[in-house]
Design a protein around this motif. Structure first.
Motif, PDB file in Angstrom:
ATOM      1  N   TYR A  67     -45.896  40.497  57.251  1.00  0.00           N
ATOM      2  CA  TYR A  67     -45.508  39.347  58.070  1.00  0.00           C
ATOM      3  C   TYR A  67     -45.539  39.773  59.532  1.00  0.00           C
ATOM      4  O   TYR A  67     -45.647  40.961  59.866  1.00  0.00           O
ATOM      5  N   VAL A  68     -45.416  38.777  60.419  1.00  0.00           N
ATOM      6  CA  VAL A  68     -45.245  39.065  61.840  1.00  0.00           C
ATOM      7  C   VAL A  68     -44.351  37.994  62.439  1.00  0.00           C
ATOM      8  O   VAL A  68     -44.453  36.813  62.092  1.00  0.00           O
ATOM      9  N   ASP A  69     -43.434  38.410  63.304  1.00  0.00           N
ATOM     10  CA  ASP A  69     -42.559  37.504  64.047  1.00  0.00           C
ATOM     11  C   ASP A  69     -42.943  37.551  65.523  1.00  0.00           C
ATOM     12  O   ASP A  69     -43.055  38.639  66.108  1.00  0.00           O
ATOM     13  N   PHE A  70     -43.150  36.392  66.122  1.00  0.00           N
ATOM     14  CA  PHE A  70     -43.406  36.283  67.552  1.00  0.00           C
ATOM     15  C   PHE A  70     -42.262  35.514  68.202  1.00  0.00           C
ATOM     16  O   PHE A  70     -41.833  34.475  67.694  1.00  0.00           O
ATOM     17  N   THR A  71     -41.773  36.023  69.329  1.00  0.00           N
ATOM     18  CA  THR A  71     -40.777  35.304  70.129  1.00  0.00           C
ATOM     19  C   THR A  71     -41.398  34.953  71.468  1.00  0.00           C
ATOM     20  O   THR A  71     -41.884  35.835  72.197  1.00  0.00           O
ATOM     21  N   GLY A 100     -60.969  24.130  63.385  1.00  0.00           N
ATOM     22  CA  GLY A 100     -61.682  24.817  64.451  1.00  0.00           C
ATOM     23  C   GLY A 100     -62.953  25.498  63.980  1.00  0.00           C
ATOM     24  O   GLY A 100     -63.398  25.360  62.839  1.00  0.00           O
ATOM     25  N   HIS A 101     -63.551  26.235  64.883  1.00  0.00           N
ATOM     26  CA  HIS A 101     -64.771  26.984  64.584  1.00  0.00           C
ATOM     27  C   HIS A 101     -64.528  27.911  63.395  1.00  0.00           C
ATOM     28  O   HIS A 101     -63.431  28.446  63.231  1.00  0.00           O
ATOM     29  N   PRO A 102     -65.553  28.115  62.551  1.00  0.00           N
ATOM     30  CA  PRO A 102     -65.367  28.990  61.379  1.00  0.00           C
ATOM     31  C   PRO A 102     -64.844  30.377  61.701  1.00  0.00           C
ATOM     32  O   PRO A 102     -64.258  31.029  60.826  1.00  0.00           O
ATOM     33  N   ARG A 103     -65.013  30.849  62.935  1.00  0.00           N
ATOM     34  CA  ARG A 103     -64.518  32.188  63.252  1.00  0.00           C
ATOM     35  C   ARG A 103     -63.004  32.279  63.147  1.00  0.00           C
ATOM     36  O   ARG A 103     -62.443  33.374  63.045  1.00  0.00           O
ATOM     37  N   TYR A 104     -62.309  31.132  63.186  1.00  0.00           N
ATOM     38  CA  TYR A 104     -60.856  31.131  63.078  1.00  0.00           C
ATOM     39  C   TYR A 104     -60.357  30.977  61.641  1.00  0.00           C
ATOM     40  O   TYR A 104     -59.186  31.218  61.362  1.00  0.00           O
ATOM     41  N   ARG A 105     -61.231  30.575  60.742  1.00  0.00           N
ATOM     42  CA  ARG A 105     -60.764  30.143  59.424  1.00  0.00           C
ATOM     43  C   ARG A 105     -60.436  31.295  58.493  1.00  0.00           C
ATOM     44  O   ARG A 105     -59.548  31.196  57.656  1.00  0.00           O
ATOM     45  N   ASN A 106     -61.182  32.399  58.582  1.00  0.00           N
ATOM     46  CA  ASN A 106     -60.942  33.507  57.666  1.00  0.00           C
ATOM     47  C   ASN A 106     -59.519  34.025  57.797  1.00  0.00           C
ATOM     48  O   ASN A 106     -58.830  34.252  56.795  1.00  0.00           O
ATOM     49  N   ALA A 107     -59.043  34.200  59.029  1.00  0.00           N
ATOM     50  CA  ALA A 107     -57.679  34.692  59.228  1.00  0.00           C
ATOM     51  C   ALA A 107     -56.656  33.682  58.713  1.00  0.00           C
ATOM     52  O   ALA A 107     -55.640  34.063  58.116  1.00  0.00           O
ATOM     53  N   TRP A 108     -56.908  32.397  58.924  1.00  0.00           N
ATOM     54  CA  TRP A 108     -55.935  31.385  58.494  1.00  0.00           C
ATOM     55  C   TRP A 108     -55.790  31.352  56.974  1.00  0.00           C
ATOM     56  O   TRP A 108     -54.709  31.063  56.454  1.00  0.00           O
ATOM     57  N   THR A 109     -56.847  31.654  56.233  1.00  0.00           N
ATOM     58  CA  THR A 109     -56.747  31.669  54.769  1.00  0.00           C
ATOM     59  C   THR A 109     -55.818  32.772  54.278  1.00  0.00           C
ATOM     60  O   THR A 109     -55.371  32.736  53.128  1.00  0.00           O
ATOM     61  N   LYS A 110     -55.523  33.739  55.127  1.00  0.00           N
ATOM     62  CA  LYS A 110     -54.632  34.837  54.743  1.00  0.00           C
ATOM     63  C   LYS A 110     -53.180  34.580  55.139  1.00  0.00           C
ATOM     64  O   LYS A 110     -52.332  35.443  54.961  1.00  0.00           O
ATOM     65  N   VAL A 111     -52.898  33.411  55.704  1.00  0.00           N
ATOM     66  CA  VAL A 111     -51.532  33.041  56.063  1.00  0.00           C
ATOM     67  C   VAL A 111     -50.926  32.259  54.903  1.00  0.00           C
ATOM     68  O   VAL A 111     -51.387  31.164  54.569  1.00  0.00           O
ATOM     69  N   THR A 113     -47.460  31.420  54.679  1.00  0.00           N
ATOM     70  CA  THR A 113     -46.493  30.471  55.249  1.00  0.00           C
ATOM     71  C   THR A 113     -46.380  30.685  56.746  1.00  0.00           C
ATOM     72  O   THR A 113     -46.594  31.791  57.255  1.00  0.00           O
ATOM     73  N   MET A 114     -46.013  29.608  57.441  1.00  0.00           N
ATOM     74  CA  MET A 114     -45.704  29.656  58.872  1.00  0.00           C
ATOM     75  C   MET A 114     -44.437  28.842  59.078  1.00  0.00           C
ATOM     76  O   MET A 114     -44.360  27.677  58.661  1.00  0.00           O
ATOM     77  N   GLU A 115     -43.453  29.440  59.710  1.00  0.00           N
ATOM     78  CA  GLU A 115     -42.185  28.727  59.890  1.00  0.00           C
ATOM     79  C   GLU A 115     -41.527  29.120  61.204  1.00  0.00           C
ATOM     80  O   GLU A 115     -41.655  30.262  61.680  1.00  0.00           O
ATOM     81  N   ALA A 116     -40.851  28.137  61.797  1.00  0.00           N
ATOM     82  CA  ALA A 116     -40.030  28.409  62.982  1.00  0.00           C
ATOM     83  C   ALA A 116     -38.706  28.993  62.507  1.00  0.00           C
ATOM     84  O   ALA A 116     -38.010  28.386  61.689  1.00  0.00           O
ATOM     85  N   THR A 117     -38.352  30.164  63.006  1.00  0.00           N
ATOM     86  CA  THR A 117     -37.106  30.816  62.598  1.00  0.00           C
ATOM     87  C   THR A 117     -36.060  30.783  63.706  1.00  0.00           C
ATOM     88  O   THR A 117     -34.993  31.374  63.562  1.00  0.00           O
ATOM     89  N   ARG A 120     -37.399  29.744  69.763  1.00  0.00           N
ATOM     90  CA  ARG A 120     -38.606  30.325  70.358  1.00  0.00           C
ATOM     91  C   ARG A 120     -39.264  31.350  69.436  1.00  0.00           C
ATOM     92  O   ARG A 120     -40.111  32.119  69.864  1.00  0.00           O
ATOM     93  N   THR A 121     -38.880  31.353  68.160  1.00  0.00           N
ATOM     94  CA  THR A 121     -39.343  32.399  67.247  1.00  0.00           C
ATOM     95  C   THR A 121     -40.116  31.818  66.078  1.00  0.00           C
ATOM     96  O   THR A 121     -39.706  30.821  65.482  1.00  0.00           O
ATOM     97  N   LEU A 122     -41.220  32.482  65.740  1.00  0.00           N
ATOM     98  CA  LEU A 122     -42.136  32.034  64.706  1.00  0.00           C
ATOM     99  C   LEU A 122     -42.398  33.188  63.749  1.00  0.00           C
ATOM    100  O   LEU A 122     -42.572  34.333  64.177  1.00  0.00           O
ATOM    101  N   ARG A 123     -42.414  32.904  62.436  1.00  0.00           N
ATOM    102  CA  ARG A 123     -42.787  33.919  61.446  1.00  0.00           C
ATOM    103  C   ARG A 123     -44.011  33.460  60.672  1.00  0.00           C
ATOM    104  O   ARG A 123     -44.079  32.327  60.189  1.00  0.00           O
ATOM    105  N   LEU A 124     -44.990  34.359  60.560  1.00  0.00           N
ATOM    106  CA  LEU A 124     -46.180  34.158  59.722  1.00  0.00           C
ATOM    107  C   LEU A 124     -46.152  35.209  58.617  1.00  0.00           C
ATOM    108  O   LEU A 124     -46.041  36.411  58.901  1.00  0.00           O
ATOM    109  N   THR A 125     -46.225  34.755  57.366  1.00  0.00           N
ATOM    110  CA  THR A 125     -46.250  35.650  56.215  1.00  0.00           C
ATOM    111  C   THR A 125     -47.639  35.613  55.607  1.00  0.00           C
ATOM    112  O   THR A 125     -48.249  34.547  55.474  1.00  0.00           O
ATOM    113  N   PHE A 126     -48.144  36.793  55.215  1.00  0.00           N
ATOM    114  CA  PHE A 126     -49.534  36.900  54.798  1.00  0.00           C
ATOM    115  C   PHE A 126     -49.684  36.957  53.280  1.00  0.00           C
ATOM    116  O   PHE A 126     -48.770  37.373  52.561  1.00  0.00           O
ATOM    117  N   THR A 127     -50.877  36.565  52.820  1.00  0.00           N
ATOM    118  CA  THR A 127     -51.154  36.521  51.383  1.00  0.00           C
ATOM    119  C   THR A 127     -51.590  37.862  50.825  1.00  0.00           C
ATOM    120  O   THR A 127     -51.534  38.083  49.609  1.00  0.00           O
TER     121      THR A 127
END
Length: 554
Positions: A67-71, A100-111, A113-117, A120-127
């Motif tokens: 996962y990654v958390d961004f603030t 968006g452009h296909p260059r963005y899609r590969n990474a999104w398929t590996k997400v 869940t995305m949630e506001a925690t 100002r904080t966001l968590r993305l969990t990967f597959t």
């Protein structure tokens, strides 16, 4: 022409018909993405795998990168003064990942869940494990959601438009002459002015890109003083074509910028989706027919070295000879499906620079072995009687590439191949390459010292049928997919380097491109009123260098 102070004017070949670089439709200027939008994280071009906080104040992840958390920072704003919110960030991630452009899609398929925690904080969990994913998502462009709210009179994100995208970068689009020029003006009170990551960057008040039909016309514009900086791709012209008045009287200067980045792969790419290129022997035959030594002498006076691998000129490049150690172990499971040379070593054919007869004889034998035989008129035909006919698709204005193609076509005709060049404008070129509607074409695949998920876009098997990927060659090789996955999951420098070197071997042995040349230095001719720091980044003249760290001073 005298330029205004604090301005730089750059030349581009081709044109543009959109200001949205984040979708497949249309062709947008490079500067839009570079200058007007910002991401959560930013690069340091002296540190290949390092990113620092930009829109994001903090980043947190675990050792597995699951996962990654961004603030977000306080006080970050779009160019219209509105705040950059968590909603803008989450909308940008999802919309670019889905629409968006296909260059963005590969990474999104590996997400997963995305949630506001938090506010100002966001968590993305990967597959799945992918150590680069926090970095990739941290570099995703963030744009203002409201401008694409169709219910409130906004435009659709998926529509190509010449209306500027609202971002949070250091510049805004100030003037547009559609297809001819675009001017960016610096945001006076940009929120990132005092951020350490950006200190010393974005010093110029205006940045303008002028578009030309071809390089020779653009070069004349530089000689006349219309263009501030000229990147010279030709070593021979660098030596003998810079005696014009602006250079001899000292208004301009020649500068060589060394670099330590990989050579990448520049050359004629085969579209292996086409039946004529399905057999590696055919591709090898055409590689042998291309007299690099003679063409390099004609175009570059023989001064440039040949590209010998996708990651050549760097520690990541394949090592000559048979694969050894960890590289051999990575290739072993795929030994039966790999083309000749992947494990035991592959080298490019060489001529003496005067005659390529030996290589042409080898090419003829390979074509014969692959089922192509000359009829009574000397035309190569397959067992079904179909003639070997191919089109080399080129963008208008690529003068030197056209010269190389003309020489190559002459050799192909000697082999009985009916080859021709088709020159088209940038809009047609984008459309045809997005749809893989070509036999062969020239392109560059630039490589960094931190290769990662972009390799999926370049060579991943999903790009064989998915429109808009960068897998123009149609690479469909299980070993390639597996080696990219190994590269992305490596946790040591040794394992990562071995995976890249193994990938390099498979790509070279796959004969997907006819390699051209590269230069270990960048050649810049520039106005003496433009300056850059004495300390040069490891990448040299690359993204992050010009115009980012240049400044104007009389």
């Amino acid at each position: 022409m005298r330029h205004r102070a604090d301005e730089i004017v750059l030349a581009e070949v081709g044109g543009f018909d959109s200001l949205n670089p984040f979708i497949l439709r249309g062709s947008a200027p490079w500067g839009v993405n570079l200058l007007t939008v910002q991401s959560l994280l930013g690069r340091s071009y002296d540190e290949p795998f390092a990113l620092y906080g930009a829109l994001a104040e903090t980043v947190e992840t675990d050792s597995a990168r699951s996962y990654v958390d961004f603030t977000l920072r306080d006080g970050i704003r779009f160019s219209d003064g509105s705040p950059v919110t968590l909603d803008d960030v989450m909308w940008s991630f999802e919309t670019m990942g889905l629409e968006g452009h296909p260059r963005y899609r590969n990474a999104w398929t590996k997400v997963a869940t995305m949630e506001a925690t938090g506010p100002r904080t966001l968590r993305l969990t990967f597959t799945e494990p992918d150590r680069e994913m926090p970095l990739i998502l941290g570099l995703r462009p963030i744009v203002q959601r409201a401008q694409f709210d169709v219910t409130a009179g906004g435009r659709s994100f998926a529509d190509s438009s010449l209306q500027p995208v609202i971002g949070s970068g250091p510049y805004v689009v100030s003037r547009v002459d559609p297809g001819r020029s675009i001017t960016f003006e610096r945001v006076a009170d940009w929120w990132g002015n005092d951020l350490p990551l950006f200190r010393g960057q974005y010093n110029l008040q205006e940045i303008r890109y002028e578009y030309y039909s071809d390089l020779s016309v653009a070069f004349e514009g530089f000689k006349a003083g219309v263009i501030s900086v000229w990147r010279e791709p030709n070593a021979a012209r660098w030596r003998d074509s810079y005696d014009f008045p602006a250079m001899t009287d000292g208004r301009m200067q020649q500068i060589e910028i060394p670099h330590e980045r990989p050579s990448g792969m520049s050359g004629f790419y085969f579209n292996t989706r086409r039946p004529i290129f399905a057999d590696w022997r055919v591709r090898q035959a055409l590689i042998s027919a291309f007299d690099f030594e003679q063409i390099n002498t004609t175009i570059n006076d023989g001064a440039e070295p040949r590209i010998t691998s996708y990651f050549g000129n760097s520690v990541l490049g394949l090592q000559p000879g048979p694969a050894e150690g960890r590289v051999a172990a990575l290739l072993a499971p795929y030994a039966d499906s790999l083309p000749p040379g992947a494990i035991d070593g592959y080298t490019l054919p060489v001529s003496d620079g005067r005659s390529n007869r030996r290589n042409l004889r080898a090419a003829a034998r390979l074509l014969n072995d692959a089922g192509w035989h000359a009829d009574a008129q000397g035309v190569l035909r397959n067992e079904q009687g179909q003639a070997f006919d191919l089109e080399i698709l080129l963008l208008q204005g690529q003068t030197e590439i056209q010269t190389a193609a003309a020489s190559f076509i002459g050799a192909l005709h000697n082999l009985g191949i009916n080859a021709r060049v088709s020159l088209i404008d940038s809009a047609q070129y984008v459309q045809r390459t997005n749809e893989y509607n070509f036999d062969m074409t020239y392109t560059q695949r630039l490589m960094s010292l931190s290769p990662g998920n972009e390799q999926v876009l370049y060579w991943g098997s999903q790009g064989v049928t998915q429109p808009g990927s960068r897998n123009w060659a149609g690479v469909d090789q299980p070993a390639v997919d597996a080696l990219i996955e190994t590269m992305l999951s490596s946790q040591t420098t040794e394992d990562f380097t071995a995976a890249v070197r193994a990938l390099d071997r498979v790509l070279m042995a796959g004969r997907y491109a006819i390699p051209f040349w590269f230069s270990p230095v960048s050649r810049l001719a520039a106005s003496r009123t433009l300056h850059f720091p004495q300390h040069l980044p490891i990448y040299g003249d690359w993204t992050g260098f010009m115009p980012e760290v240049w400044w104007y001073q009389e």
